[in-house]
Design an enzyme around this catalytic site. Structure first.
Site, PDB file in Angstrom:
ATOM      1  N   GLU A  53       0.821  -1.215   0.000  1.00  0.00           N
ATOM      2  CA  GLU A  53       0.000   0.000   0.000  1.00  0.00           C
ATOM      3  C   GLU A  53       0.854   1.264   0.000  1.00  0.00           C
ATOM      4  O   GLU A  53       0.453   2.303  -0.525  1.00  0.00           O
ATOM      5  CB  GLU A  53      -0.942   0.023   1.209  1.00  0.00           C
ATOM      6  N   PHE A 115     -12.142  -7.584  14.774  1.00  0.00           N
ATOM      7  CA  PHE A 115     -10.918  -7.848  14.013  1.00  0.00           C
ATOM      8  C   PHE A 115     -10.502  -6.649  13.154  1.00  0.00           C
ATOM      9  O   PHE A 115     -11.298  -6.157  12.363  1.00  0.00           O
ATOM     10  CB  PHE A 115     -11.163  -9.084  13.127  1.00  0.00           C
ATOM     11  N   GLN A 116      -9.295  -6.220  13.299  1.00  0.00           N
ATOM     12  CA  GLN A 116      -8.719  -5.083  12.550  1.00  0.00           C
ATOM     13  C   GLN A 116      -9.528  -3.812  12.735  1.00  0.00           C
ATOM     14  O   GLN A 116      -9.462  -2.896  11.920  1.00  0.00           O
ATOM     15  CB  GLN A 116      -8.583  -5.403  11.057  1.00  0.00           C
ATOM     16  N   ARG A 258      23.760  20.705   0.211  1.00  0.00           N
ATOM     17  CA  ARG A 258      24.372  19.397  -0.072  1.00  0.00           C
ATOM     18  C   ARG A 258      23.866  18.759  -1.350  1.00  0.00           C
ATOM     19  O   ARG A 258      24.632  18.167  -2.099  1.00  0.00           O
ATOM     20  CB  ARG A 258      24.083  18.449   1.100  1.00  0.00           C
ATOM     21  N   VAL A 388      15.419   8.820  -3.131  1.00  0.00           N
ATOM     22  CA  VAL A 388      16.037   9.699  -2.136  1.00  0.00           C
ATOM     23  C   VAL A 388      17.358   9.099  -1.672  1.00  0.00           C
ATOM     24  O   VAL A 388      17.439   7.903  -1.387  1.00  0.00           O
ATOM     25  CB  VAL A 388      15.073   9.927  -0.960  1.00  0.00           C
ATOM     26  N   PHE A 473      24.508   8.460   1.028  1.00  0.00           N
ATOM     27  CA  PHE A 473      24.263   9.822   1.524  1.00  0.00           C
ATOM     28  C   PHE A 473      24.509   9.896   3.029  1.00  0.00           C
ATOM     29  O   PHE A 473      25.104  10.854   3.537  1.00  0.00           O
ATOM     30  CB  PHE A 473      22.809  10.202   1.200  1.00  0.00           C
ATOM     31  N   ILE A 474      24.098   8.837   3.719  1.00  0.00           N
ATOM     32  CA  ILE A 474      24.224   8.823   5.183  1.00  0.00           C
ATOM     33  C   ILE A 474      25.644   8.432   5.582  1.00  0.00           C
ATOM     34  O   ILE A 474      26.188   8.932   6.573  1.00  0.00           O
ATOM     35  CB  ILE A 474      23.194   7.844   5.799  1.00  0.00           C
ATOM     36  N   GLU A 477      27.591  11.482   5.564  1.00  0.00           N
ATOM     37  CA  GLU A 477      27.318  12.289   6.772  1.00  0.00           C
ATOM     38  C   GLU A 477      28.087  11.725   7.958  1.00  0.00           C
ATOM     39  O   GLU A 477      28.675  12.477   8.740  1.00  0.00           O
ATOM     40  CB  GLU A 477      25.815  12.287   7.090  1.00  0.00           C
TER      41      GLU A 477
END
Ligand code: FAD
Ligand code: MG
Length: 597
Positions: A53, A115-116, A258, A388, A473-474, A477
């Site tokens: 979803e 339920f749910q 950046r 991303v 990217f991280i 950093e």
């Protein structure tokens, strides 16, 4: 003619009246009455069965970014609905209209911990501008219509919870209601001429102006270029606004921070005036980007954003194009200026640097040469759905974009995994245009099940995965801020095999020498209607950090400069200060403050 209508069918007919063509989601017991209505209306509205979803909601959000029209997604009660949330937050943060329809247990079991079943409204209270549970079948079409109007009017997310039994009921035909024919956009505000005159006066008296355009300037690129050339002011863009301009416009500084290039980061500390156009730059207050700027002029359509990012000396409420054209009409032409010349040379120096990287013919395969192939094969009106991570940054540096193309991502929420859903909706919305999904291996890993959706709907999309077995990217950093790398590397995946197993055509590109051939084959497959994936096994080289350049001998040691130049293959990159000094301008030396990163 029957004087009753099925309530679920009436709800779907409201969507049709509003021009909705595709709806994304996964069925479930609590949304099955809506599924039955979609079956009934299948010739009018196309249900796209995603594999998660979240992908459906992200596709709905990206649909709104590509077309300006509302995107629609659904999920069943409980987990089906909560899976939507990432896509819904993406829409909220980027201010685009999305409708989510969330299933609910039948009214007979509501509020009884069946339920749910749970009170769903609080879940969506924060993300939504409109958030209601349908309580009678007669309301259903009205609430869907209200939700759409609210989503458009407030540029946000509307959520409707639908107890499953209500969708099965027959309601009087008169209860069907749609206000689609009454939809109007607010007219553009008329300009306040005193503000235009004040802006003209400042711009005429400024020597070092930067025009700083955001996506609010879309459609006004040519007007801004005309003003830029007239007043000799180079043009910076936000990281998401490159496709407002032709990439070969000589005065394009690119973006700052950046997801950025060197010329913009160089220009701001040295600028005395900024003309901030259709721009809501989110790093403005938390960095020192405008520290030396003396005059700040803003043009924006949204009163809530006026003066938001910086103290304004002149405020122009209005459409970017209208205001820019009026300023250009009133302002006198400047002769060539030292500021313009220095920036143009700096821009050209940067372009030479990236071209050199992109056109290398020897060495390990790097991301740069992959972009060279993309540029060789990209259609003049190609659509790029961008994931991303490093790819956000490298795509704006290396794609040769133009305003006929579209480059879209998850701008502010910055959710990984947006590439695949964006490409799905782009190909459905614009079947005759070339569509690329550019993703890193981190982002692709998160949603790769939905490659199967591309295949299932025969969508000839080019999926390009930049594989370097890391969250690049991280990782970069962490290099700058941490004591070591942690959690940023992962085992590689043979994405081409996965693509083949899903019925797409997979290619693995490992050697630079094979790049041309692999792209030629892949593009031929796409032309034959196949979904294609190219898994480019790129080096782990860090793209140059333009926010912390080590080039200037006034601030850095010769040894540090030499090491920096070697690591980033930047032997020919010239410090901006050199260009300024050659033009008789005293440079400002200042380190960029990244604002918390
Ligand atoms: P918005 O925030 O959408 O603002 C548009 C403005 O235009 C609004 O104020 C709106 O009211 C106005 N407007 C709309 N229509 C009109 C009109 N017709 N006339 C006048 N005004 C109008 N960006 C960077 O710049 N640098 C970075 O380093 C950077 N890093 C990022 C890293 C990642 C991983 C990702 C995913 C994104 C990054 N971004 C970066 C993007 C950043 O998060 C913001 O989304 C972006 O800077 C905002 O751009 P914007 O102001 O153009 O768009
Ligand atoms: Mg990676």
């Amino acid at each position: 003619m029957s004087n009753t209508i099925n309530a679920g069918v009436a709800a779907v007919k409201v969507l049709e009246e509003w021009g909705v063509k595709h709806i994304y989601g996964i069925p479930g017991g609590s949304i099955n009455s809506f599924m039955d209505a979609l079956l009934h209306e299948k010739d009018e509205i196309t249900y796209i069965q995603v594999r998660h979803e979240e992908v459906g909601a992200m596709a709905a959000s990206m649909h709104a970014k590509f077309t300006g029209h509302i995107g629609v997604a659904f999920g069943s009660a409980g987990p089906g609905g909560t899976h939507l949330l990432n896509g819904l937050y993406d829409a909220r943060e980027d201010h685009v209209p999305v409708l989510a329809i969330v299933g609910q247990f039948a009214t007979t079991g509501m509020n009884m911990d069946t339920f749910q079943e749970m009170n769903e409204n609080p879940i969506y209270a924060d993300v939504a501008v409109y958030n209601r549970t349908v309580t009678t079948a007669e309301q259903l079409p009205h609430i869907i219509d209200e939700a759409i109007r609210q989503a458009y009017a407030k540029n946000g997310v509307a959520v409707v919870q639908l107890p499953v039994d209500l969708g099965t009921k027959e309601i009087p035909s008169q209860a069907f209601y749609s206000a689609a024919n009454a939809y109007r956009k607010l007219p553009r505000p008329s300009l306040h001429f005193a503000d235009i005159e004040s802006a003209v006066e400042i711009l005429e008296n400024s020597e070092k102006t930067v025009i700083y355009a955001g996506i609010g300037a879309r459609g006004a690129g040519d007007d801004i270029v005309a003003l830029a050339r007239k007043i000799k002011a180079p043009v910076a863009v936000t990281g998401i606004a490159y496709d407002v301009f032709d990439s070969d416009f000589e005065g394009l500084l690119g973006s700052a921070n950046r997801v950025a290039i060197k010329p913009a980061n160089d220009a701001f500390p040295n600028a005395d005036t900024v003309l901030f156009v259709g721009n809501n730059y989110p790093f403005a207050e938390v960095t020192n980007v405008f520290e030396n700027v003396k005059n700040f002029i803003q043009i924006d359509l949204n009163p809530a954003n006026l003066g938001k990012r910086h103290h304004n000396d002149v405020t122009i409420l209005g459409d970017a194009g209208d205001a820019i054209r009026e300023i250009t009409r009133q302002i006198s032409e400047k002769a060539e200026t030292p500021w313009w010349r220095a920036n143009l040379l700096n821009i050209q120096n940067w372009r030479d640097y990236v071209t050199k990287l992109e056109t290398k013919t020897a060495g390990n395969l790097q991301l740069y040469q992959v972009y060279h192939q993309i540029n060789q094969h990209a259609a003049a009106d190609a659509i790029f759905s961008i994931d991303v991570g490093d790819v956000t940054q490298t795509s704006v540096r290396h794609l040769h974009l133009n305003p006929k193309q579209m480059w879209r991502t998850s701008n502010l929420f910055a959710t990984m995994g947006i590439g695949i859903p964006g490409a799905i909706t782009a190909k459905l919305d614009f079947p005759n245009r070339q569509v690329w999904n550019l993703a890193g291996d981190g982002g692709f890993n998160m949603v790769m099940q939905d490659l199967a959706t591309q295949v299932q709907y025969n969508l000839p999309i080019i999926n390009l995965v930049f594989s370097n077995q890391q969250f690049g990217f991280i990782k970069d950093e962490q290099e700058d801020t941490n004591s070591g790398y942690f959690g940023v590397e992962f085992a590689g995946v043979e994405f081409a095999k996965i693509a083949d197993a899903m019925g797409a055509k997979g290619y693995t590109l490992t050697r630079l020498a094979d790049a041309k051939t692999v792209f030629e084959h892949a593009l031929a497959d796409v032309a034959n209607g196949l979904t294609v994936l190219i898994d480019a096994k790129i080096s782990t080289d860090r793209p140059i950090p333009v926010e912390s350049l080590i080039l200037d001998d006034k601030i850095h040691t010769a040894a540090d400069i030499a090491a920096f130049r070697k690591r980033y293959e930047a032997e020919d990159l010239v410090p901006f200060a050199d260009f300024l000094k050659a033009e008789g301008i005293e440079p400002e030396y200042k380190a960029t403050d990244l604002g918390g990163f």
